[in-house]
Design a protein around this motif. Structure first.
Motif, short mmCIF file in Angstrom:
data_model
loop_
_atom_site.label_atom_id
_atom_site.label_comp_id
_atom_site.label_asym_id
_atom_site.label_seq_id
_atom_site.Cartn_x
_atom_site.Cartn_y
_atom_site.Cartn_z
N GLN A 342 1.84 -12.01 11.50
CA GLN A 342 3.29 -11.78 11.36
C GLN A 342 4.06 -12.66 12.34
N MET A 365 8.55 -12.40 3.87
CA MET A 365 7.13 -12.43 4.24
C MET A 365 6.23 -12.33 3.03
N SER A 366 6.72 -11.68 1.97
CA SER A 366 5.87 -11.52 0.79
C SER A 366 5.61 -12.84 0.12
N GLN A 400 -0.18 -7.15 2.75
CA GLN A 400 0.66 -7.35 1.56
C GLN A 400 1.19 -6.03 1.03
N GLU A 403 4.06 -5.00 3.17
CA GLU A 403 5.26 -5.77 2.87
C GLU A 403 5.93 -5.31 1.57
N LYS A 407 9.50 -3.66 1.15
CA LYS A 407 10.47 -4.22 0.20
C LYS A 407 10.99 -3.16 -0.74
#
Length: 419
Positions: A342, A365-366, A400, A403, A407
């Motif tokens: 990160q 970040m995704s 993932q 994230e 989201k």
């Protein structure tokens, strides 16, 4: 009794090294033969010239006293001189034998005549008859000065004394190398069986062995020593040789045992050392890849690698503060790897935005995690990290999911605000 001629003629050098020294060696040989042939034998020594007839040693069985007396006489040489008084010397010797302690001993006079004989023949015959009457044997050694008168007088003396072949005469002509060698094989030693024939045989064997050793044969005896002459020395040499052989065999056996033991231990340690070598050599490939990485990476990749190293150092310090001793591929490694990814992603995105370049990494970040090639290149640049490791893949998958969950939560909050 042994009568020594110490007249002025004994200074001549026709016998090596001188007449007197050759006579002294022969006297020592006779004394040794007589004292060793029988423990009860006694020997005395007197001189025939010099300041007069003088008894040096009364009859004794102590060979050392006789040898010491002869050595002192030959070393000083002060009593050498004058003429030989044969008649007075024989009479004094007869008197000394008469006063011997053991009356059962047989009497014998050994006369050395190395100079002319001044006494007349008739006087010598009279003395010889007296010796025969008192059962005294006479051995005569004639050497040095040789003339008809001397030989005739000595033969007449011997004829008056001899009885049952108990007396002998030996003529040693000038030019003989060693006087004692001639006497060894003479009848003075071997004539009547009493004069030390055993000692003479041993001395003759010793001379033969010495001659063979000088010729290089060492007499053919083991260790070069005749056991008949010196059995104690031969036994000591044999025992010493056996002890040395036993010591060498023990040392060889001990060395063989140690060698076999070391070989067995070396095989076991080599089997264990192979596993250790394989374990130690496992991280060599990633480290080599990390060292070779900067050779083909561009400026952006170098900055990303530096950021990843800094993040890994910070995460390791945080884990040490919490009391974690060892870092494994478990949960702690997953959290550190996620935190490192990160932070490195954020720093890489900021660097890319500052440089005005477009990279797969953005504020979202995704989207960064969706680019598998970029993530793989980042993980490969980390020392000791295998992108294909199942634990690493699990960490990436969980990251993932987090994230996506973050989201979705953000979208839900936006929907509630609009409603």
């Amino acid at each position: 009794m042994i009568c020594i001629d110490n007249s002025e003629w004994m200074r001549n050098g026709d016998y090596a090294p001188t007449r007197f020294q050759a006579q002294a060696d022969a006297v020592n040989l006779i004394c040794g033969a007589k004292t060793q042939s029988n423990p009860e034998n006694t020997v005395g020594v007197l001189t025939l010239a010099g300041k007069g007839v003088r008894v040096l040693v009364t009859p004794t069985s102590d060979l050392g006293k006789i040898l010491s007396c002869m050595h002192g006489l030959a070393r000083k040489g002060l009593d050498i001189g004058g003429e030989m008084n044969l008649t007075s010397g024989v009479q004094v010797a007869q008197l000394a034998l008469k006063h011997r302690q053991n009356k059962h001993q047989r009497q014998r006079i050994v006369l050395f005549a190395g100079s002319p004989v001044a006494s007349d023949k008739k006087t010598l015959e009279t003395i010889g008859k007296k010796l025969r009457k008192t059962n005294i044997a006479l051995d005569i050694v004639s050497f040095g000065e040789e003339d008809d008168n001397k030989s005739e007088k000595l033969d007449a003396l011997l004829s008056a004394v001899i009885s049952n072949e108990n007396s002998h005469i030996v003529h040693v002509p000038p030019g003989q190398a060693i006087l004692s060698d001639v006497l060894i094989s003479s009848s003075i030693f071997t004539g009547d069986g009493e004069g030390g024939s055993g000692f003479a045989a041993a001395a003759a064997a010793g001379a033969a062995a010495a001659a063979a050793a000088a010729a290089g044969g060492a007499g053919g005896f083991e260790f070069g020593v005749d056991p008949n002459l010196d059995p104690e020395l031969a036994l000591a040499l044999r025992v010493s040789m056996e002890e040395e052989r036993a010591r060498q065999e023990a040392a060889a056996k001990r060395a063989a045992d140690e060698a076999s033991k070391n070989q067995t231990e070396g095989g076991e340690s080599s089997g264990q050392g192979g596993d250790v070598a394989m374990m130690d050599a496992s991280p060599v490939v990633p480290v080599a890849a990390a060292d070779k990485g900067p050779d083909f990476m561009d400026e952006e990749s170098a900055l990303l690698e530096q950021a990843l190293k800094m993040s890994m150092a910070e995460s390791a310090a945080a884990a040490a503060a919490q009391g974690a001793g060892d870092v494994t591929m478990g949960d702690g490694m997953s959290e550190d790897l996620a935190l490192a990814l990160q932070m490195s992603m954020q720093e890489a995105a900021a660097a890319a935005a500052a440089g005005g370049t477009t990279t797969p990494a953005s504020s979202d970040m995704s989207r960064v995690l969706g680019d598998q090639s970029f993530v793989s290149s980042v993980l490969a640049s980390l020392p000791g990290v295998d992108p294909n490791d199942p634990s690493v893949r699990d960490v990436l998958a969980s990251f993932q999911q987090e994230e996506e969950q973050r989201k979705n939560d953000a979208k839900g909050k936006d929907t509630e605000k609009q409603g």
